[in-house]
Design an enzyme around this catalytic site. Structure first.
Site, mmCIF file in Angstrom:
data_model
loop_
_atom_site.group_PDB
_atom_site.id
_atom_site.type_symbol
_atom_site.label_atom_id
_atom_site.label_comp_id
_atom_site.label_asym_id
_atom_site.label_seq_id
_atom_site.Cartn_x
_atom_site.Cartn_y
_atom_site.Cartn_z
ATOM 1 N N PRO A 51 12.946 77.386 72.677
ATOM 2 C CG PRO A 51 12.471 77.410 74.939
ATOM 3 C CD PRO A 51 11.823 77.449 73.597
ATOM 4 C CD GLU A 52 16.658 75.115 68.087
ATOM 5 O OE1 GLU A 52 17.666 74.480 67.756
ATOM 6 O OE2 GLU A 52 16.079 75.901 67.330
#
Ligand SMILES: [Zn+2]
Length: 279
Positions: free
Chosen positions: A2-3
């Site tokens: 996840p960014e």
């Protein structure tokens, strides 16, 4: 992994689903999922508190509680939050379960158990060591092209390495860093102090546009059969993977010019680029 866009989608989901709900008790805490305290201590610090707001800085989720404390969570490679009803079956790989007074549960699940959470006093957040090293959030209105220009000038690093350094500005990880370099037509290996003013302005626009588009698409999910996959708080995959132009497309033709997308290792991480479109 996840960014910013994926964490923002999770934040929005939690904001809708748990704000106003009260934490009744905490169970199923894996020791590695909590930093600096035991599961029992975590439970004691959050029990009886209500979720007031869900914030985010870069890739960190900030769950502000009514008792003056904040849960800081980082999903790392495979962490996810899911809200389930009393009758729902447990989420696989649950590493902490926050039982809500209304019968639902907020579950933190993580196959690899690399992500974690901890509880800090909300008025101490500004001095928190892991948040304190972060630059401004990439979707904060104060992240302007003027701010980026100062950072770019002060750095002599290669562009993609610069984008990954969370102390410049926070939120971009390995997927979006390659995509942003492609969007702006600049080699990921170019030194940032060699960027022109016009290129820096285009870079700023590309960062904001790419992250905003990814949020609108619900984030990026690759293999929907993988237990590592990113899902939002409703357990739904994101749709942005179809929009990626270079990430994990090495060996395939560039969607703009037809040349072959390349992959090179840059600081131990894969970098994807088109040698013709990016200079
Ligand atoms: Zn190309």
């Amino acid at each position: 992994m996840p960014e910013l866009p994926e964490v923002e989608v999770v934040r929005r989901g939690l904001q809708t689903q748990v704000v106003g709900a009260t934490i009744a008790r905490v169970t199923d805490v894996h020791p590695r999922a909590v930093l600096g305290m035991t599961g029992r201590q975590l439970g004691a610090q959050v029990r009886g508190a209500r979720f007031e707001a869900i914030g985010r800085h870069g890739k960190y989720l900030l769950c502000h509680l009514s008792n003056g404390r904040t849960i800081i969570a980082h999903l790392r490679m495979s962490g996810k939050f899911r809200v389930i009803g009393a009758a729902d079956s447990p989420v696989p790989y649950t590493r902490a379960r926050l039982h809500l007074a209304d019968g639902r549960s907020l579950c933190y699940a993580d196959v690899r158990t690399l992500g974690n959470m901890r509880v800090v006093a909300t008025d101490q957040l500004a001095g928190d060591p892991s948040l304190g090293i972060l630059g401004i959030d990439a979707l904060d209105p104060d992240f302007t092209s003027g701010y980026l220009r100062e950072r770019v000038r002060a750095s002599r690093r290669q562009l993609k390495v610069f984008l990954l350094d969370q102390s410049n500005f926070a939120g971009v990880g390995n997927i979006y860093a390659s995509e942003i370099c492609f969007l702006v037509g600049i080699s990921p290996f170019r030194r940032t102090n060699r960027l022109t003013r016009a290129e820096t302005e285009r870079l700023h626009r590309a960062i904001v546009d790419e992250l905003t588009a990814a949020v609108e698409h619900g984030g990026t999910t690759f293999d929907v059969n993988s237990p590592h996959l990113y899902l939002d708080a409703n357990g739904q995959p994101g749709r942005h993977a179809d929009c990626l132009r270079v990430y994990q497309r090495h060996g395939l033709p560039c969607r703009s010019c037809g040349d072959t997308i390349r992959r090179k290792v840059q600081q131990q991480r894969g970098t994807f680029y088109c040698p013709k479109c990016q200079r």
